[in-house]
Design a protein around this motif. Structure first.
Motif, PDB file in Angstrom:
ATOM      1  N   SER A  82      88.131 120.317  65.706  1.00 43.51           N
ATOM      2  CA  SER A  82      87.146 119.554  66.289  1.00 43.51           C
ATOM      3  C   SER A  82      87.090 119.991  67.693  1.00 43.51           C
ATOM      4  N   GLN A  83      87.917 120.757  68.204  1.00 41.57           N
ATOM      5  CA  GLN A  83      87.782 121.221  69.644  1.00 41.57           C
ATOM      6  C   GLN A  83      86.664 122.138  69.709  1.00 41.57           C
ATOM      7  N   ASN A  84      86.120 122.815  68.792  1.00 34.32           N
ATOM      8  CA  ASN A  84      85.161 123.709  68.919  1.00 34.32           C
ATOM      9  C   ASN A  84      84.184 123.620  69.766  1.00 34.32           C
ATOM     10  N   SER A  85      83.363 124.272  70.125  1.00 34.94           N
ATOM     11  CA  SER A  85      81.971 124.130  70.857  1.00 34.94           C
ATOM     12  C   SER A  85      81.297 122.883  70.551  1.00 34.94           C
ATOM     13  N   ASP A  86      80.992 122.045  71.882  1.00 36.51           N
ATOM     14  CA  ASP A  86      80.200 120.854  71.601  1.00 36.51           C
ATOM     15  C   ASP A  86      78.738 121.043  72.112  1.00 36.51           C
ATOM     16  N   GLU A  87      78.335 122.266  71.967  1.00 35.82           N
ATOM     17  CA  GLU A  87      77.009 122.849  72.644  1.00 35.82           C
ATOM     18  C   GLU A  87      75.841 122.277  71.527  1.00 35.82           C
ATOM     19  N   LYS A  88      74.827 121.911  72.254  1.00 34.64           N
ATOM     20  CA  LYS A  88      73.692 121.198  71.363  1.00 34.64           C
ATOM     21  C   LYS A  88      72.491 122.192  71.705  1.00 34.64           C
ATOM     22  N   ILE A  89      72.133 123.153  71.033  1.00 28.41           N
ATOM     23  CA  ILE A  89      71.153 124.037  71.462  1.00 28.41           C
ATOM     24  C   ILE A  89      70.326 124.162  70.284  1.00 28.41           C
ATOM     25  N   THR A  90      70.675 124.321  68.887  1.00 24.23           N
ATOM     26  CA  THR A  90      69.683 124.531  67.667  1.00 24.23           C
ATOM     27  C   THR A  90      69.183 123.168  67.250  1.00 24.23           C
ATOM     28  N   THR A  91      67.855 122.984  67.117  1.00 20.81           N
ATOM     29  CA  THR A  91      67.330 121.890  66.610  1.00 20.81           C
ATOM     30  C   THR A  91      66.861 122.301  65.107  1.00 20.81           C
ATOM     31  N   LEU A  92      67.277 121.809  64.075  1.00 20.69           N
ATOM     32  CA  LEU A  92      66.817 122.050  62.675  1.00 20.69           C
ATOM     33  C   LEU A  92      65.431 121.508  62.429  1.00 20.69           C
ATOM     34  N   LYS A  93      64.584 122.278  61.718  1.00 18.08           N
ATOM     35  CA  LYS A  93      63.343 121.968  61.276  1.00 18.08           C
ATOM     36  C   LYS A  93      63.390 120.893  60.148  1.00 18.08           C
ATOM     37  N   GLY A  94      62.300 120.566  59.699  1.00 10.64           N
ATOM     38  CA  GLY A  94      62.314 119.438  58.544  1.00 10.64           C
ATOM     39  C   GLY A  94      62.614 118.210  58.989  1.00 10.64           C
ATOM     40  N   THR A  95      62.564 117.126  57.628  1.00 16.60           N
ATOM     41  CA  THR A  95      62.794 115.798  57.942  1.00 16.60           C
ATOM     42  C   THR A  95      64.378 115.385  57.857  1.00 16.60           C
ATOM     43  N   SER A  96      64.628 114.585  58.958  1.00 17.31           N
ATOM     44  CA  SER A  96      66.006 114.088  58.967  1.00 17.31           C
ATOM     45  C   SER A  96      66.380 113.254  57.629  1.00 17.31           C
ATOM     46  N   GLY A  97      67.521 113.427  57.229  1.00 16.36           N
ATOM     47  CA  GLY A  97      67.937 112.920  55.940  1.00 16.36           C
ATOM     48  C   GLY A  97      67.572 113.757  54.687  1.00 16.36           C
ATOM     49  N   LYS A  98      66.757 114.970  54.848  1.00 18.84           N
ATOM     50  CA  LYS A  98      66.562 115.627  53.803  1.00 18.84           C
ATOM     51  C   LYS A  98      66.636 117.139  53.922  1.00 18.84           C
ATOM     52  N   ARG A  99      67.742 117.575  54.883  1.00 18.76           N
ATOM     53  CA  ARG A  99      68.087 118.796  55.101  1.00 18.76           C
ATOM     54  C   ARG A  99      69.205 119.218  54.385  1.00 18.76           C
ATOM     55  N   ILE A 100      69.177 120.642  53.877  1.00 18.28           N
ATOM     56  CA  ILE A 100      70.161 121.067  53.107  1.00 18.28           C
ATOM     57  C   ILE A 100      70.638 122.310  54.053  1.00 18.28           C
ATOM     58  N   VAL A 101      72.006 122.387  54.337  1.00 17.68           N
ATOM     59  CA  VAL A 101      72.326 123.603  55.073  1.00 17.68           C
ATOM     60  C   VAL A 101      73.275 124.564  54.351  1.00 17.68           C
ATOM     61  N   PHE A 102      73.093 125.866  54.617  1.00 19.34           N
ATOM     62  CA  PHE A 102      73.932 127.012  53.930  1.00 19.34           C
ATOM     63  C   PHE A 102      74.472 127.742  55.134  1.00 19.34           C
ATOM     64  N   LEU A 103      75.843 127.739  55.333  1.00 18.64           N
ATOM     65  CA  LEU A 103      76.325 128.085  56.500  1.00 18.64           C
ATOM     66  C   LEU A 103      77.101 129.333  55.905  1.00 18.64           C
ATOM     67  N   ALA A 104      76.353 130.745  56.207  1.00 17.81           N
ATOM     68  CA  ALA A 104      77.068 132.154  55.489  1.00 17.81           C
ATOM     69  C   ALA A 104      76.400 133.160  55.928  1.00 17.81           C
ATOM     70  N   ASN A 105      77.097 134.188  56.400  1.00 18.90           N
ATOM     71  CA  ASN A 105      76.521 135.427  56.934  1.00 18.90           C
ATOM     72  C   ASN A 105      75.589 135.905  55.694  1.00 18.90           C
ATOM     73  N   LEU A 106      74.424 136.586  56.039  1.00 16.04           N
ATOM     74  CA  LEU A 106      73.732 137.050  54.877  1.00 16.04           C
ATOM     75  C   LEU A 106      74.208 138.351  54.394  1.00 16.04           C
ATOM     76  N   LYS A 107      74.965 138.269  53.452  1.00 21.37           N
ATOM     77  CA  LYS A 107      75.604 139.582  52.772  1.00 21.37           C
ATOM     78  C   LYS A 107      76.137 138.965  51.343  1.00 21.37           C
TER      79      LYS A 107
END
Length: 355
Positions: A164-189
């Motif tokens: 939990s010590q990793n960066s606390d930056e708040k830069i990226t705002t996700l598009k779409g509706t709150s409560g209805k976002r699916i995220v896929f965290l992986a390099n494109l390969k």
């Protein structure tokens, strides 16, 4: 104890994140904790703790004598006892050990696909394993493979962790509706298998129910990412499936989502799942590698066979349609990760394995 982590680059991949996590966590536990990037720096450089001794070798080719001697000098100056070499950085570690026989090399295998590979495909690694004091692996398939094929008898399973010590930056705002976002965290390969999730999203018509899908990870602008972009365009999903590229503010990004997805056809021990858990996401995951140990189906997440689009659709639909299931799965997953894969627990195990 004086230990240096070595990794080829500091781009945002799983092995790279673990090298940084280990260096940072050990800086509070042992006399000396260092981190060396051999070939390239990257976005993870910002996450290196100020207590960690950092060096960039600027290695230009496989056998780079300048880089070897820079590494040798660093090891002597800092009285390093253990080189903890991640993934392919074992090669330069062995070359420097030839000039400093007293140094111990511990090699850390993060590459889940290796469990399916032959001895012939890994002959250089197997030969050089004669010089390893110990091997760390991130799942039990890799543990079995190393015990069967490598010339180093000491093989230890060390689970991954995130902090939990990793960066606390708040830069990226996700598009779409709150409560209805699916995220896929992986390099494109390969073998991340994004296309199966895109197809499931499209075939279930989740966009019509207000859901959106967010792909976070390095875009190599190759045939793999071209296929994904063509699919999105073909099905007119540009307003519902979004590509963001490589990002540093992962905690902030995940905090804006409700469901986390992982679909790889091969995995070691995905740090991504641990990161999803710490942000309370409900998760659907591939059942390969160590994933089916981290996730117990229907208790703290849902598993699927990554080759089966029907399974992906079935599990995704369960989470999309049932908010109480999402809440229960997210809470249970966070709890199990904190109990089993916290920084404290894993670092204690790591230090014992170093001895």
């Amino acid at each position: 104890m004086r230990v240096v982590q070595i990794i080829d680059s500091l781009n945002a991949g799983g092995a790279e994140r673990m090298a940084v996590n280990y260096a940072n966590a050990l800086s509070n536990k042992i006399k000396f904790s260092g981190l060396i990037a051999t070939r390239a720096e990257g976005s993870l450089k910002k996450q290196i703790n100020g207590k960690v001794s950092y060096l960039f070798l600027e290695k230009k080719k496989s056998v780079d004598f300048q880089a070897i001697f820079r590494l040798r000098k660093y090891i002597i100056q800092n009285k390093i006892e253990i080189i903890h070499a991640h993934s392919s950085s074992f090669f330069i570690a062995v070359l420097v050990k030839l000039t400093l026989p007293g140094i111990r090399i511990i090699w850390h295998d993060h590459y889940g696909t290796r469990a399916k590979e032959s001895k012939k495909e890994n002959r250089v690694l197997i030969f050089l394993s004669l010089f390893f004091s110990s091997i760390f692996v991130v799942n039990h398939q890799l543990e079995n493979w190393s015990k069967k094929n490598m010339k180093c008898p000491k093989v230890t399973f060390i689970p991954n962790f995130t902090t939990s010590q990793n960066s606390d930056e708040k830069i990226t705002t996700l598009k779409g509706t709150s409560g209805k976002r699916i995220v896929f965290l992986a390099n494109l390969k390969k073998p991340k298998n994004h296309i199966v999730v895109l197809k499931a999203f499209q075939e279930l018509k989740l966009n019509e129910a207000g859901w959106s899908l967010h792909l976070i990870g390095k875009d190599y602008f190759d045939s793999y990412s071209d296929l994904l972009k063509e699919f999105i365009k073909l099905h007119s999903l540009e307003n519902y499936i979004h590509l963001y590229g490589e990002k540093n503010d992962i905690r902030h990004i995940l905090s804006q989502a409700s469901i986390g997805v992982l679909a790889s056809t091969d995995e070691g021990f995905p740090v991504t799942l641990i990161e999803y858990a710490l942000e309370n996401l409900a998760v659907i995951s591939t059942n390969v590698g160590y994933c089916s140990v981290i996730i117990q189906n229907d208790n703290n997440g849902l598993l699927f066979d990554p080759s089966s689009i029907s399974e992906v659709k079935k599990q995704l639909l369960k989470l999309v349609e049932d908010e109480s299931l999402r809440k229960k799965a997210g809470d249970n997953f966070k709890q199990s990760v904190l109990e089993n894969y916290s920084e404290e627990i894993v670092i204690e195990k790591l230090i014992l394995a170093y001895k």
